[in-house]
Design an enzyme around this catalytic site. Sequence first.
Site, mmCIF file in Angstrom:
data_model
loop_
_atom_site.group_PDB
_atom_site.id
_atom_site.type_symbol
_atom_site.label_atom_id
_atom_site.label_comp_id
_atom_site.label_asym_id
_atom_site.label_seq_id
_atom_site.Cartn_x
_atom_site.Cartn_y
_atom_site.Cartn_z
ATOM 1 C CG HIS A 1 -14.864 2.377 -3.575
ATOM 2 N ND1 HIS A 1 -13.521 1.280 -2.747
ATOM 3 C CD2 HIS A 1 -15.786 2.612 -2.313
ATOM 4 C CE1 HIS A 1 -14.487 1.284 -1.483
ATOM 5 N NE2 HIS A 1 -15.580 2.229 -0.926
ATOM 6 C CG HIS B 1 -6.960 -1.088 -7.351
ATOM 7 N ND1 HIS B 1 -8.652 -1.065 -7.151
ATOM 8 C CD2 HIS B 1 -7.505 0.216 -8.141
ATOM 9 C CE1 HIS B 1 -8.782 0.265 -7.087
ATOM 10 N NE2 HIS B 1 -8.313 0.744 -8.074
ATOM 11 N N GLY C 1 -8.203 -9.530 -0.908
ATOM 12 C CA GLY C 1 -10.406 -10.048 -0.998
ATOM 13 C C GLY C 1 -10.619 -9.550 0.615
ATOM 14 C CG HIS D 1 -11.350 -0.705 2.136
ATOM 15 N ND1 HIS D 1 -11.312 0.196 2.109
ATOM 16 C CD2 HIS D 1 -11.060 -1.274 0.531
ATOM 17 C CE1 HIS D 1 -11.337 1.296 0.887
ATOM 18 N NE2 HIS D 1 -11.565 -0.372 0.093
ATOM 19 C CG ASP E 1 -12.194 -6.855 -4.828
ATOM 20 O OD1 ASP E 1 -12.548 -6.646 -6.183
ATOM 21 O OD2 ASP E 1 -11.147 -6.316 -4.918
HETATM 22 N N1 COA Z 1 -4.175 -10.334 4.434
HETATM 23 C C1 COA Z 1 -3.499 -10.535 5.986
HETATM 24 N N2 COA Z 1 -2.640 -9.319 6.460
HETATM 25 C C2 COA Z 1 -3.315 -8.027 5.743
HETATM 26 C C3 COA Z 1 -3.695 -8.769 4.487
HETATM 27 C C4 COA Z 1 -4.133 -9.588 4.762
HETATM 28 N N3 COA Z 1 -5.374 -9.616 3.345
HETATM 29 N N4 COA Z 1 -4.476 -6.678 4.679
HETATM 30 C C5 COA Z 1 -3.651 -6.373 5.495
HETATM 31 N N5 COA Z 1 -2.517 -7.481 6.018
HETATM 32 C C6 COA Z 1 -2.203 -6.956 7.351
HETATM 33 C C7 COA Z 1 -1.196 -6.343 6.487
HETATM 34 O O1 COA Z 1 0.208 -7.699 6.683
HETATM 35 C C8 COA Z 1 -0.433 -5.581 7.596
HETATM 36 O O2 COA Z 1 0.351 -6.139 8.623
HETATM 37 P P1 COA Z 1 1.767 -5.648 9.820
HETATM 38 O O3 COA Z 1 1.392 -4.756 10.059
HETATM 39 O O4 COA Z 1 1.571 -6.814 10.547
HETATM 40 O O5 COA Z 1 2.811 -5.962 8.572
HETATM 41 C C9 COA Z 1 -1.111 -4.044 7.993
HETATM 42 O O6 COA Z 1 -2.477 -4.909 7.868
HETATM 43 C C10 COA Z 1 -1.606 -3.198 7.231
HETATM 44 O O7 COA Z 1 -1.450 -3.498 5.805
HETATM 45 P P2 COA Z 1 -0.860 -2.630 4.651
HETATM 46 O O8 COA Z 1 -0.487 -3.545 3.328
HETATM 47 O O9 COA Z 1 -0.241 -1.849 5.593
HETATM 48 O O10 COA Z 1 -2.467 -1.986 4.658
HETATM 49 P P3 COA Z 1 -3.229 -1.424 3.408
HETATM 50 O O11 COA Z 1 -3.685 0.281 3.700
HETATM 51 O O12 COA Z 1 -1.715 -0.531 2.995
HETATM 52 O O13 COA Z 1 -3.359 -2.202 2.275
HETATM 53 C C11 COA Z 1 -4.843 -2.903 1.684
HETATM 54 C C12 COA Z 1 -5.079 -2.109 1.721
HETATM 55 C C13 COA Z 1 -6.138 -3.405 0.765
HETATM 56 C C14 COA Z 1 -3.614 -3.268 -0.142
HETATM 57 C C15 COA Z 1 -4.197 -4.596 2.014
HETATM 58 O O14 COA Z 1 -5.757 -4.472 3.192
HETATM 59 C C16 COA Z 1 -4.167 -5.954 0.926
HETATM 60 O O15 COA Z 1 -2.701 -6.354 -0.047
HETATM 61 N N6 COA Z 1 -5.773 -6.756 0.935
HETATM 62 C C17 COA Z 1 -5.181 -7.413 0.009
HETATM 63 C C18 COA Z 1 -5.553 -7.363 -1.487
HETATM 64 C C19 COA Z 1 -6.934 -6.978 -2.162
HETATM 65 O O16 COA Z 1 -7.910 -7.665 -1.652
HETATM 66 N N7 COA Z 1 -7.076 -5.570 -2.803
HETATM 67 C C20 COA Z 1 -8.485 -5.109 -3.131
HETATM 68 C C21 COA Z 1 -8.617 -4.304 -1.612
HETATM 69 S S1 COA Z 1 -11.213 -3.572 -2.458
#
Ligand code: COA
Length: 352
Positions: free
Chosen positions: A164, A199, A235, A238, A289
């Site tokens: 990826h 991750h 989960g 992204h 995931d």
């Molecule tokens: N649940 C609830 N809110 C979420 C979220 C989630 N899974 N993912 C993102 N958001 C929200 C954040 O709270 C944030 O809101 P805000 O702007 O009001 O504070 C906004 O969306 C942006 O999130 P951010 O963490 O800055 O985006 P990112 O690009 O850094 O995050 C991930 C990407 C994958 C880290 C994030 O979506 C996440 O933590 N997901 C859950 C973990 C997961 O499934 N990881 C596997 C990835 S393949």
Amino acid sequence: MITTKKRGGLANVVAGDSNICLCGATDESLLIRGYSIEDLAQSATFEEVVFLLLAGRLPKRGELFEGSYEVDELFLKVPQNASPMDFLRTAVSLAGTLWADEPNPALRLITSLPTILLSWMKQKKLPLKRGSIAKNFLELLHEKEATAKQIRALDISLILYSEHEFNASTFVVRTIASTMSDYYSAICGGIGALAGPLHGGANERAYDLIHQFKSADEAEKKILEMLSQKIRIMGFGHRVYTTKDPRSDIIKNIAQSLASAASDSYLFEVANRIEEVMWHEKMLFPNLDFYSALVYHWLDIPKSLFTPLFVLSRLSGWSAHFIEQQSNNKLIRPLSNYTGPKHQPWIPLEER
Ligand code: COA
């Protein structure tokens, strides 16, 4: 000047050239060496995808790896109270000391690490069989024959997890590779990065989430509460995709087909409702995931092996990136945006 305020976490930064994977942010597509993830999931085996990643082309008849290795007794000595992820990191480091003369460490690791992991868990040297990694994994884990449907479900999951682009762990692998360090060190770094809940660790947490609800209605109520408390739903979301993860539909279909034979098939309805609520409330979509957690659950795989399975698959992508980085290397060494104080006067110890 790019500031971290505007682009925290290197979001939207192109950090190098690669011909391995296109994670299409504009059309939410995924290509591995130019082949769509849909076609690979439909027609390839994981072993073919491994070959594709390592060699850069599809294998011809008879080209797939058919060698065999023995599991070294030393792997079984890693303490039993380690988590399977800690074991994998330690085992790769150990492999680096045991296989110093191995001409193809990537292939050896990809083909033997699943059996090494299960040998350690069961505290007995298991046979390193040829052929399908998915089949061998399921049959060694459960000590009985797996059905064709189960084998294909795991095989497709391994394909989906294989590669990826410049995700966090792959970037770690490339950074270590760029110092011209060794393969095993790079993979150890990748495992460390992948272990985190943002991750690879998300699939185990997605399972905990889905599993706590007895019905779709209960899930909806609780997810709304969690969102109002700003709790992150594992989960979902992204960094690159904005409306859907192309891998999610594929794994969701597999989850649905396994659900029909499961006694707790309501979990699929629970997951589906969480998906609807997340889209309605936050326009967030499931990533790979989320439904993988259900697929692994219905394959009777213990939760502690969900993230390790991600590692066993992603080893192939990491290896391709390691090879690509070192074949045309430039040290990865970015700049930081300094936010600390400047010109501090030195205060001798006795005056502080
Ligand atoms: N649940 C609830 N809110 C979420 C979220 C989630 N899974 N993912 C993102 N958001 C929200 C954040 O709270 C944030 O809101 P805000 O702007 O009001 O504070 C906004 O969306 C942006 O999130 P951010 O963490 O800055 O985006 P990112 O690009 O850094 O995050 C991930 C990407 C994958 C880290 C994030 O979506 C996440 O933590 N997901 C859950 C973990 C997961 O499934 N990881 C596997 C990835 S393949």
